[in-house]
Design a protein around this motif. Sequence first.
Motif, short mmCIF file in Angstrom:
data_model
loop_
_atom_site.label_atom_id
_atom_site.label_comp_id
_atom_site.label_asym_id
_atom_site.label_seq_id
_atom_site.Cartn_x
_atom_site.Cartn_y
_atom_site.Cartn_z
N THR A 51 0.84 -1.19 0.00
CA THR A 51 0.00 0.00 0.00
C THR A 51 0.88 1.24 0.00
O THR A 51 1.77 1.37 0.83
CB THR A 51 -0.90 0.02 1.25
OG1 THR A 51 -1.72 -1.15 1.28
CG2 THR A 51 -1.80 1.25 1.25
N VAL A 52 0.63 2.15 -0.94
CA VAL A 52 1.38 3.40 -1.00
C VAL A 52 0.81 4.36 0.05
O VAL A 52 -0.36 4.74 -0.02
CB VAL A 52 1.30 4.03 -2.41
CG1 VAL A 52 2.03 5.38 -2.42
CG2 VAL A 52 1.89 3.09 -3.44
N ASP A 53 1.64 4.71 1.02
CA ASP A 53 1.22 5.55 2.15
C ASP A 53 1.85 6.93 2.01
O ASP A 53 3.06 7.10 2.20
CB ASP A 53 1.64 4.88 3.46
CG ASP A 53 1.17 5.63 4.69
OD1 ASP A 53 0.45 6.64 4.53
OD2 ASP A 53 1.51 5.21 5.81
N PHE A 54 1.04 7.95 1.71
CA PHE A 54 1.54 9.31 1.54
C PHE A 54 2.18 9.84 2.81
O PHE A 54 3.08 10.68 2.75
CB PHE A 54 0.38 10.23 1.13
CG PHE A 54 0.21 10.39 -0.35
CD1 PHE A 54 0.09 11.65 -0.93
CD2 PHE A 54 0.17 9.29 -1.18
CE1 PHE A 54 -0.06 11.80 -2.30
CE2 PHE A 54 0.02 9.42 -2.55
CZ PHE A 54 -0.09 10.68 -3.12
N GLY A 55 1.76 9.37 3.98
CA GLY A 55 2.26 9.92 5.23
C GLY A 55 3.39 9.13 5.87
O GLY A 55 3.85 9.48 6.95
N SER A 56 3.87 8.09 5.19
CA SER A 56 4.88 7.23 5.80
C SER A 56 6.28 7.79 5.62
O SER A 56 6.57 8.57 4.72
CB SER A 56 4.81 5.82 5.18
OG SER A 56 5.87 5.00 5.62
N ASP A 57 7.18 7.34 6.49
CA ASP A 57 8.60 7.58 6.29
C ASP A 57 9.06 6.82 5.05
O ASP A 57 8.37 5.89 4.60
CB ASP A 57 9.39 7.08 7.51
CG ASP A 57 9.08 7.87 8.76
OD1 ASP A 57 9.77 8.86 9.02
OD2 ASP A 57 8.12 7.50 9.47
N PRO A 58 10.22 7.17 4.46
CA PRO A 58 10.71 6.45 3.29
C PRO A 58 11.27 5.08 3.65
O PRO A 58 12.49 4.85 3.71
CB PRO A 58 11.79 7.38 2.74
CG PRO A 58 12.27 8.15 3.92
CD PRO A 58 11.08 8.32 4.80
N LEU A 59 10.37 4.16 3.94
CA LEU A 59 10.72 2.79 4.30
C LEU A 59 9.55 1.89 3.96
O LEU A 59 8.48 2.34 3.55
CB LEU A 59 11.11 2.70 5.78
CG LEU A 59 10.23 3.41 6.81
CD1 LEU A 59 8.94 2.66 7.11
CD2 LEU A 59 11.01 3.65 8.10
N VAL A 60 9.76 0.59 4.15
CA VAL A 60 8.70 -0.40 3.96
C VAL A 60 8.39 -1.03 5.31
O VAL A 60 9.31 -1.34 6.08
CB VAL A 60 9.13 -1.49 2.96
CG1 VAL A 60 8.13 -2.64 2.93
CG2 VAL A 60 9.29 -0.90 1.56
#
Length: 318
Positions: A51-60
């Motif tokens: 899921t592409v999360d606009f609010g996430s840090d640049p990680l998985v």
Amino acid sequence: MRFARLSLLLALAAPALAARKPVPPLLPPLVLPGAAPVIEAQIAGQPVRLTVDFGSDPLVMLGPAAVARLNLAADTSADGDTVDRGRFRVAVGQVSVAVPYSEEQVSIAGRSASVRVLAPATAPTEAVAGSDGVIGLRLLPHDGVRLNLRPRQPSDRVVTVAAEPGARSSSTKFDWPLPKGIAIEVELHPLRPVSVASVAAASRLAEVGNGKLFGPPRRVLIGFGVARPVRSLVLDRPMAIAGVSVTTVDVRLFDWAGKAELPPDAEGDEAALVTGKRGRQRGWPILKMGRDVLGRCASISWQRNASDPERGRFELIC
């Protein structure tokens, strides 16, 4: 003689020039449905849905089931190399967590990179049904991403704001000026059900919008599986932030550090507001806008800056 010298210099430089592999151009913009922004990828050579999360840090971040299926807890990778591991440490209010991670090869649309893959104890709440986890916006090899939420209407307004990593969080954010005081930081979290503000942001919103606190404390998930107590801030004068009208936000009063004015309490019981004064939100005016307000938009887009890939712009059509 000059020709021989030039040939020698070219011969010496040849290995260095060969080592500089050309960076492939970014892929065209990615268009996804807002309700299920899922992409196909590979982690350690195995297929996953993220899921592409606009609010996430640049990680998985992966759920426990995906971590077990991919065997990411093994001491060595599939090619026999030792796996680089560590702990991703983050403070969520007064709660500190250390999430185990490993460095893995993540491939998307034929592009591969070494990425930090976190394995939290519970599946990330932003991961939609049928996906294995979430991926941060800036990790995608595309020059932009657009979430389509509903058909565009003639009355919709387009607002564009500069986007960049935050100073206290590596999530992508933008600054929004208020009539009084300095700007607040804003993150877009369309996969979270409610908008949440720190006291430092809520105190400024309350001052401008004549807001007051209502209702008893509730607990909402903030991030990394951590829930924090909040109360509702209701504004008498709704505020437009990036083209979206904000009337109510949840406020993390119990993470207050005593460095900002508390919003006024409509019920007059200020003794019940704060359990401690050693919170992690000292002076950080952050508003995380959720689906309760962003769900009114037709689309939300992020466009990468060609000269500085870590920065770009958000476009909201609401």
